[in-house]
Enzyme design. Structure first.
Site, PDB file in Angstrom:
ATOM      1  CB  CYS A 135      -1.030  -0.039   1.319  1.00 42.11           C
ATOM      2  SG  CYS A 135      -2.073   1.239   1.159  1.00 42.11           S
ATOM      3  CB  CYS A 136       4.036   2.334   2.004  1.00 44.83           C
ATOM      4  SG  CYS A 136       3.267   2.684   3.770  1.00 44.83           S
ATOM      5  CB  CYS A 149      -2.278   7.057   6.143  1.00 41.71           C
ATOM      6  SG  CYS A 149      -1.477   7.253   4.602  1.00 41.71           S
ATOM      7  CB  CYS A 203      -1.145   3.361   9.054  1.00 42.06           C
ATOM      8  SG  CYS A 203      -1.826   2.308   7.569  1.00 42.06           S
ATOM      9  CB  CYS A 230       6.651   5.523   3.777  1.00 42.89           C
ATOM     10  SG  CYS A 230       5.809   6.571   5.056  1.00 42.89           S
TER      11      CYS A 230
END
Ligand code: SF4
Length: 230
Positions: free
Chosen positions: A117-118, A200, A203, A226
């Site tokens: 996702c990162c 985010c 997270c 990240c």
């Protein structure tokens, strides 16, 4: 300038500016590398750099990685900063919307595979935007995490292929907050509510007294970065 000359310039600058103020380094950086940009996440360190840069070189580009899942307070901080300084930050979006990401990788990828996702929402967009510049400025500090302990104030960023400036590398958390308070800098109000490090929304959790300041990032995973600062 060939690579050898560039490496020597970076090495010498890191040595010369190690004990100089962030403002002096920023002034040198924007003069020596006019095609430079500041990465801003609207965290405490980055709003300090925004304030300094507005006083030194207000025309320098400032960008933010808009993952689409920041806290509403983060977006409000962006808006307040833009209004206060009369600037517009460059919005850098991922290639995939959240809906497209869910279709291709499954829903709530951050719960299943935060590294992927990162990569999709931060690292790939950063790679793309940095191709437009010769140098970038970041707010990392050495005492934030073991992965940052060896950060130099000026270094060559091998991962992204450009010069990297970390003007606050030697600052402590107290240095950051002393600057914010004495200069009246706008900051993310989540910092006043047990969020020392803000990423985010999905997270980032609150950090309780005695915990590591970055313990609230990707809690429950081994992940601590990240992938932007390696
Ligand atoms: S911090 Fe979380 S939501 Fe944001 S890009 Fe990384 S994994 Fe995705």
């Amino acid at each position: 300038m060939n690579l050898f000359e560039k490496e020597e310039l970076i090495r010498q600058a890191a040595e010369d500016f190690e004990n100089q103020s962030p403002e002096k380094l920023l002034a040198w950086a924007v003069e020596r590398f006019p095609n430079i940009t500041l990465a801003c996440s609207f965290g405490a360190e980055d709003v300090v750099l925004v304030d300094m840069l507005q006083k030194i070189s207000p025309q320098t580009d400032i960008f933010y990685l808009d993952t689409n899942v920041h806290f509403k307070e983060t977006y409000e901080t962006r808006d307040r900063l833009q209004q206060h300084y009369g600037v517009e930050f460059v919005q850098v979006l991922p290639k995939l919307t959240l809906e497209e990401q869910a279709e291709q990788y499954g829903p709530e990828l951050w719960k299943k595979d935060p590294n992927q996702c990162c990569n999709l929402r931060k690292v790939d967009p950063l790679t793309d935007i940095l191709k437009n510049y010769d140098a970038w400025i970041t707010g990392i500090r050495r005492d934030q995490a073991p992965t940052r302990a060896n950060a130099k104030k000026v270094e060559y960023d091998v991962k992204f292929g450009l010069v990297k400036f970390n003007p606050l590398a030697s600052w402590t958390n107290d240095d950051v907050w002393n600057y914010i308070r004495s200069n009246g800098v706008i900051y993310n109000p989540l910092h006043d509510n047990h969020y020392p490090s803000i990423g985010c929304e999905h997270c980032t959790r609150q950090v309780m007294p005695g915990e590591d300041p970055r313990a609230g990032r990707w809690a429950g995973f081994q992940k601590t970065e990240c992938g932007l600062h390696k």
